[in-house]
Motif scaffolding. Structure first.
Motif, PDB file in Angstrom:
ATOM      1  N   GLU A 293     111.228  14.073  -0.019  1.00 56.01           N
ATOM      2  CA  GLU A 293     111.079  13.330   1.238  1.00 56.01           C
ATOM      3  C   GLU A 293     111.321  11.839   1.014  1.00 56.01           C
ATOM      4  O   GLU A 293     111.941  11.168   1.839  1.00 56.01           O
ATOM      5  CB  GLU A 293     109.703  13.572   1.833  1.00 56.01           C
ATOM      6  N   ALA A 294     110.826  11.327  -0.101  1.00 58.04           N
ATOM      7  CA  ALA A 294     111.009   9.906  -0.413  1.00 58.04           C
ATOM      8  C   ALA A 294     112.479   9.575  -0.583  1.00 58.04           C
ATOM      9  O   ALA A 294     112.956   8.513  -0.153  1.00 58.04           O
ATOM     10  CB  ALA A 294     110.237   9.539  -1.671  1.00 58.04           C
ATOM     11  N   GLU A 295     113.264  10.468  -1.190  1.00 52.69           N
ATOM     12  CA  GLU A 295     114.692  10.233  -1.383  1.00 52.69           C
ATOM     13  C   GLU A 295     115.435  10.259  -0.064  1.00 52.69           C
ATOM     14  O   GLU A 295     116.370   9.476   0.149  1.00 52.69           O
ATOM     15  CB  GLU A 295     115.257  11.273  -2.348  1.00 52.69           C
ATOM     16  N   ILE A 296     115.040  11.154   0.831  1.00 52.76           N
ATOM     17  CA  ILE A 296     115.685  11.211   2.144  1.00 52.76           C
ATOM     18  C   ILE A 296     115.470   9.899   2.889  1.00 52.76           C
ATOM     19  O   ILE A 296     116.381   9.362   3.527  1.00 52.76           O
ATOM     20  CB  ILE A 296     115.133  12.407   2.953  1.00 52.76           C
TER      21      ILE A 296
ATOM     22  N   ILE B 201     124.241   6.678  -1.724  1.00 52.04           N
ATOM     23  CA  ILE B 201     124.335   6.736  -0.265  1.00 52.04           C
ATOM     24  C   ILE B 201     123.067   6.064   0.246  1.00 52.04           C
ATOM     25  O   ILE B 201     121.960   6.509  -0.050  1.00 52.04           O
ATOM     26  CB  ILE B 201     124.422   8.181   0.257  1.00 52.04           C
ATOM     27  N   GLY B 202     123.233   4.985   1.016  1.00 50.75           N
ATOM     28  CA  GLY B 202     122.070   4.172   1.355  1.00 50.75           C
ATOM     29  C   GLY B 202     121.462   3.648   0.064  1.00 50.75           C
ATOM     30  O   GLY B 202     122.162   3.160  -0.818  1.00 50.75           O
ATOM     31  N   ASP B 203     120.156   3.786  -0.066  1.00 53.46           N
ATOM     32  CA  ASP B 203     119.484   3.394  -1.308  1.00 53.46           C
ATOM     33  C   ASP B 203     119.229   4.589  -2.222  1.00 53.46           C
ATOM     34  O   ASP B 203     118.522   4.472  -3.220  1.00 53.46           O
ATOM     35  CB  ASP B 203     118.145   2.708  -0.993  1.00 53.46           C
ATOM     36  N   LEU B 204     119.798   5.732  -1.883  1.00 53.31           N
ATOM     37  CA  LEU B 204     119.656   6.923  -2.721  1.00 53.31           C
ATOM     38  C   LEU B 204     120.718   6.906  -3.807  1.00 53.31           C
ATOM     39  O   LEU B 204     121.916   6.978  -3.524  1.00 53.31           O
ATOM     40  CB  LEU B 204     119.797   8.192  -1.882  1.00 53.31           C
ATOM     41  N   MET B 205     120.275   6.818  -5.050  1.00 51.19           N
ATOM     42  CA  MET B 205     121.193   6.813  -6.184  1.00 51.19           C
ATOM     43  C   MET B 205     121.392   8.235  -6.709  1.00 51.19           C
ATOM     44  O   MET B 205     120.479   9.072  -6.649  1.00 51.19           O
ATOM     45  CB  MET B 205     120.628   5.947  -7.319  1.00 51.19           C
ATOM     46  N   LEU B 206     122.578   8.495  -7.211  1.00 49.39           N
ATOM     47  CA  LEU B 206     122.829   9.759  -7.894  1.00 49.39           C
ATOM     48  C   LEU B 206     121.900   9.875  -9.094  1.00 49.39           C
ATOM     49  O   LEU B 206     121.792   8.943  -9.894  1.00 49.39           O
ATOM     50  CB  LEU B 206     124.281   9.837  -8.357  1.00 49.39           C
ATOM     51  N   ASP B 207     121.223  10.989  -9.227  1.00 53.49           N
ATOM     52  CA  ASP B 207     120.362  11.251 -10.373  1.00 53.49           C
ATOM     53  C   ASP B 207     121.256  11.535 -11.573  1.00 53.49           C
ATOM     54  O   ASP B 207     121.866  12.608 -11.667  1.00 53.49           O
ATOM     55  CB  ASP B 207     119.458  12.460 -10.066  1.00 53.49           C
TER      56      ASP B 207
ATOM     57  N   MET C 275     120.933  17.460  -3.349  1.00 51.02           N
ATOM     58  CA  MET C 275     121.780  16.494  -4.036  1.00 51.02           C
ATOM     59  C   MET C 275     122.636  17.272  -5.028  1.00 51.02           C
ATOM     60  O   MET C 275     122.118  18.092  -5.799  1.00 51.02           O
ATOM     61  CB  MET C 275     120.939  15.460  -4.788  1.00 51.02           C
ATOM     62  N   PHE C 276     123.935  17.017  -5.007  1.00 52.04           N
ATOM     63  CA  PHE C 276     124.874  17.709  -5.893  1.00 52.04           C
ATOM     64  C   PHE C 276     125.698  16.672  -6.638  1.00 52.04           C
ATOM     65  O   PHE C 276     126.163  15.689  -6.042  1.00 52.04           O
ATOM     66  CB  PHE C 276     125.791  18.607  -5.051  1.00 52.04           C
TER      67      PHE C 276
ATOM     68  N   PHE D 160     118.211   6.092   4.498  1.00 51.55           N
ATOM     69  CA  PHE D 160     118.231   5.301   5.733  1.00 51.55           C
ATOM     70  C   PHE D 160     117.436   3.995   5.601  1.00 51.55           C
ATOM     71  O   PHE D 160     117.151   3.330   6.582  1.00 51.55           O
ATOM     72  CB  PHE D 160     117.668   6.143   6.880  1.00 51.55           C
ATOM     73  N   LYS D 161     117.064   3.646   4.360  1.00 52.42           N
ATOM     74  CA  LYS D 161     116.389   2.379   4.065  1.00 52.42           C
ATOM     75  C   LYS D 161     115.180   2.156   4.971  1.00 52.42           C
ATOM     76  O   LYS D 161     115.050   1.086   5.581  1.00 52.42           O
ATOM     77  CB  LYS D 161     117.385   1.229   4.202  1.00 52.42           C
TER      78      LYS D 161
END
Length: 254
Positions: free
Chosen positions: A246-249, A227-233, A64-65, A253-254
């Motif tokens: 792994e949980a973030e990946i 992106i999907g349910d992954l929020m920017l930290d 993540m960047f 894809f929900k």
């Protein structure tokens, strides 16, 4: 494991590129030149060489960047700073997943996993990307309906897929000039401005800007926040990166 997959995960290059290397006879398995990319190898016991140098298998990587404005999404450039200039490690074989415009900030992913990139970026996979924006102009209920149902962008009459729009604030520029993270705009104090979140499931060039322009708004600030349910930290400072869990990946894809 397939030979081409092994090489792609070992930072030799993207899978399409390493297939070319293999077909040119640049790769050896246990001392023998192999020209078939689909050959199965044992990644634990076989000795793989590229240009007569032993290849160490790195495995799949996911980063993540938090992209700052002012750099371009490219491997290298003779004029502008690129996103890869912020990484302090060997990024050979690693590529950005999609891209963000030079003046756009926020969430950008990196990987050496081609299948992952495909699942994230291709429209038929329906992975949502959400952007926060500030724009000059205003949005009526009709404008919002148009964005949500699809608007035509560009001369090619490209109709966007259905989107989701949530308005955050609206008013005039002088009310929010301290909140808008860009340099002051001269002579814009009474200019109508609006901010909000636009969620799309595709990634056409300059799409968010073109969609808002189609309904009369000019984007002055843009940041991808998920992106999907992954929020920017948000604890990740601009220009910094970290490994995805792994949980973030899975969240992507929900």
């Amino acid at each position: 494991m397939r030979l081409d997959k092994f090489l792609a995960e070992s930072a030799i290059g993207r899978r399409k590129i390493v297939r070319t290397y293999i077909k040119k006879g640049l790769v050896k398995v246990n001392g023998n030149v192999i020209t078939e990319p689909a050959v199965d190898i044992n990644e634990h016991s076989d000795i793989i060489e590229y240009l007569n140098e032993k290849v160490i298998h790195k495995g799949k990587v996911y980063y993540m960047f938090n992209k700052p404005a002012g750099c371009i999404t490219a491997t290298k450039d003779n004029v502008h700073k690129t996103v890869f200039d912020y990484f302090d490690k060997n990024m050979s074989g690693v590529f950005h997943v999609g891209r963000l415009d030079k003046d756009t900030e926020g969430l950008l992913l990196f990987t050496n996993d081609g299948e992952f990139e495909h699942k994230v970026m291709y429209p038929e996979k329906h992975v949502d990307k959400t952007y926060f924006f500030w724009a000059l102009g205003c949005l009526s209920e009709e404008n919002k309906r148009q964005l949500e149902e699809g608007v035509y962008i560009g001369q090619g009459k490209i109709l966007t897929k259905p989107a989701k729009i949530d308005i955050y604030k609206s008013g005039v520029y002088k009310e929010f000039k301290d909140e808008i993270p860009i340099d002051d705009l001269e002579n814009k104090d009474c200019q109508p401005v609006i901010s909000g979140y636009l969620t799309i499931s595709e990634g056409q060039k300059h799409q968010v800007k073109r969609m808002l322009k189609a309904v009369g708004c000019y984007v002055i600030y843009l940041k991808r926040i998920s992106i999907g349910d992954l929020m920017l930290d948000e604890s990740l400072e601009k220009g910094n990166y970290r490994n995805l869990t792994e949980a973030e990946i899975k969240k992507i894809f929900k």
